[in-house]
Each structure stands twice: as structure tokens, then as C-alpha cells.
Scaffold this motif. Structure first.
Motif, PDB file in Angstrom:
ATOM      1  N   UNK A  67       0.674  -1.219   0.110  1.00 28.31           N
ATOM      2  CA  UNK A  67       0.066  -0.054  -0.161  1.00 28.31           C
ATOM      3  C   UNK A  67       1.066   1.064  -0.097  1.00 28.31           C
ATOM      4  N   UNK A  68       1.816   1.456   0.833  1.00 30.24           N
ATOM      5  CA  UNK A  68       2.777   2.844   0.890  1.00 30.24           C
ATOM      6  C   UNK A  68       3.291   3.090  -0.282  1.00 30.24           C
ATOM      7  N   UNK A  69       3.709   1.848  -1.162  1.00 27.57           N
ATOM      8  CA  UNK A  69       4.594   1.869  -2.097  1.00 27.57           C
ATOM      9  C   UNK A  69       3.671   2.596  -3.546  1.00 27.57           C
ATOM     10  N   UNK A  70       2.339   2.504  -3.310  1.00 29.71           N
ATOM     11  CA  UNK A  70       1.554   3.115  -4.462  1.00 29.71           C
ATOM     12  C   UNK A  70       1.744   4.499  -4.181  1.00 29.71           C
ATOM     13  N   UNK A  71       1.863   5.063  -3.111  1.00 30.68           N
ATOM     14  CA  UNK A  71       2.045   6.552  -2.817  1.00 30.68           C
ATOM     15  C   UNK A  71       3.392   6.779  -3.595  1.00 30.68           C
ATOM     16  N   UNK A  72       4.622   6.171  -3.373  1.00 29.73           N
ATOM     17  CA  UNK A  72       5.721   6.174  -3.740  1.00 29.73           C
ATOM     18  C   UNK A  72       5.462   6.666  -5.248  1.00 29.73           C
ATOM     19  N   UNK A  73       5.144   5.336  -5.835  1.00 30.38           N
ATOM     20  CA  UNK A  73       4.954   5.367  -7.469  1.00 30.38           C
ATOM     21  C   UNK A  73       3.992   6.612  -7.888  1.00 30.38           C
ATOM     22  N   UNK A  74       3.082   6.956  -7.141  1.00 21.69           N
ATOM     23  CA  UNK A  74       2.311   8.210  -7.676  1.00 21.69           C
ATOM     24  C   UNK A  74       3.096   9.377  -7.561  1.00 21.69           C
ATOM     25  N   UNK A  75       4.094   9.577  -6.462  1.00 25.44           N
ATOM     26  CA  UNK A  75       4.633  10.887  -6.263  1.00 25.44           C
ATOM     27  C   UNK A  75       5.770  10.773  -7.110  1.00 25.44           C
TER      28      UNK A  75
END
Length: 233
Positions: free
Chosen positions: A70-78
Motif C-alpha cells: 500500500x505505501x508503495x502506491x504512494x511512492x509510485x504516484x509521487x
């Protein structure tokens, strides 16, 4: 059997009065009292380590089995937003209209017709694992979309209860040796030569220790060092 998460089950229990639809004034009065007295405590925990590197050129290795993805989706979006902004700034600079004050990295990307696909993205390798591919593959469409756009170079997946593999259970640490096609993985080369940033999120009691142990083992073999020396590295 219905399974509930720790947070979602708790939220469902305290929100159940609001989920019960009723038109009676007595029920509405009860809900008003419940909502006015209800407080949900939230404790944000800031971190100084679990952050993206400042440079877009730094390779990323994201290891997140299960909900750890889940937190890596934020990494990828950023990272995608950074690349798009970097590309736009470079375009404006070439056109002579740029008025920014930040440094444009040489990793500027090339977009397709919708300006969201990047073909020259920095290296990002993602490792995801779960029990069943058909039921537990979280954010599958998003991850495959990022890979198609070029934001993910390799999407390594392991399924421990896959109907396609009755002989051997596969875990993310297995994919650190061989990729989905059975070819040798370049994880250690990426760490040693590319100075990649490695992130692990998920089960800290078992999976994280197994992943760390596998990386240490691979480093030890590559560097011809003892595992204790590889661990220090």
C-alpha cells in the motif's frame, strides 16, 4: 468465512449505528447524540527513513507483500508526478518560458500521447507476494498500469498458494534470486553498482527478517564475504 482487518473491523463496529438506515426521529436523535460524543483517536507516526530519495536517478527496490504494498502506491504516484513535472519544466526551458528555481535532473522523461507514460524512467523494481493470485493480488491493475507506463521496470510476483503451482510455494525472497521468467535477478547488482534504495514493508516478524536474510546471503555470495560482513555492508 468473512475476515476483518484490525482497523477496518474496529471502524465498522463504531460506525454501525450510522450504517443502520432509519427514518424515525427517535433514531435520528440517537445518532446525533452518538456522533457528538464520538471521538476517533489518531496517532500519526512521522518517519525520517521511510521516504523517497531526493534524487530521481536513484534506483528503487520496493518489497511489499500483502498489504505492505500500500505505501508503495504512494511512492509510485509521487515519483510519476515528479517525472511529469520535471519533463514539463524541461520543455518550458527549451521553449524559453521556464521561470522555475529548481534543478532539472537529466532523468527527464518522454511521454506518449496522454503525457502520462514515461519511457525513460529511473529504475524501479517492485516485489509483491500473496497467497492466491486470483483473490489476494492487491492493487493489481494499478501496478500493471505503472509497469506499462514505464514507472516500474520489473514487477516480481510470488504466490504461495497459487493454483498454477502445486509443487512449490513461492515467496518474495525467492524472486530475489530468479525473476518471473526464471532468469537470474540483478537485485544485488542494482544495490552494489546502482546504489539503489531498498524499502521493505509488511510483516516485520517473519517476512522482513526473511527478506533481510536473503539479501545478506546474496551479498555475501557476491562479495565473497561472511554473512556478518555482508550484513554490515
Amino acid at each position: 468465512r468473512r475476515k476483518g482487518g484490525i482497523a477496518t473491523r474496529y471502524l465498522e463496529a463504531i460506525a454501525s449505528p450510522f450504517l443502520s438506515v432509519s427514518s424515525s426521529s427517535e433514531s435520528n436523535t440517537s445518532l446525533d447524540k452518538h456522533s457528538s460524543s464520538f471521538v476517533l483517536p489518531i496517532f500519526p507516526k512521522p518517519t525520517t527513513e521511510f521516504r523517497l530519495p531526493s534524487s530521481l536517478s536513484t534506483p528503487l527496490v520496493l518489497i511489499g507483500p500483502g498489504t505492505g504494498i500500500a505505501p508503495f502506491l504512494g511512492f509510485l504516484q509521487h515519483r510519476r508526478a515528479q517525472l511529469v513535472a520535471n519533463q514539463k519544466a524541461k520543455h518550458n526551458l527549451e521553449e524559453g518560458t521556464w521561470r522555475g528555481s529548481f534543478e532539472i535532473e537529466n532523468q527527464a522523461s518522454t511521454s506518449n500521447n496522454n503525457n502520462s507514460s514515461v519511457t525513460d524512467s529511473p529504475v524501479v523494481d517492485v516485489y509483491f507476494g500473496c497467497r492466491n493470485e486470483d483473490h489476494d493480488y492487491l492493487f493489481r491493475s494499478e501496478l500493471e498500469s505503472y509497469q506499462k507506463e514505464g514507472h516500474i521496470r520489473n514487477l516480481h510476483t510470488a504466490f504461495s498458494r497459487s493454483s498454477k503451482n502445486f509443487i512449490k510455494k513461492e515467496y518474495v525472497q525467492d524472486k530475489m534470486i530468479c525473476n518471473n521468467d526464471g532468469e537470474d535477478n540483478d537485485l544485488i547488482q542494482l544495490i552494489l553498482e546502482g546504489n539503489a534504495s531498498v524499502y521493505v514493508c509488511g510483516d516485520g516478524n517473519h517476512m522482513a527478517k526473511d527478506v533481510q536474510g536473503k539479501i545478506v546471503q546474496l551479498l555475501s555470495s557476491k562479495l565473497n564475504n561472511t554473512e556478518s560482513e555482508a550484513k554490515e555492508y
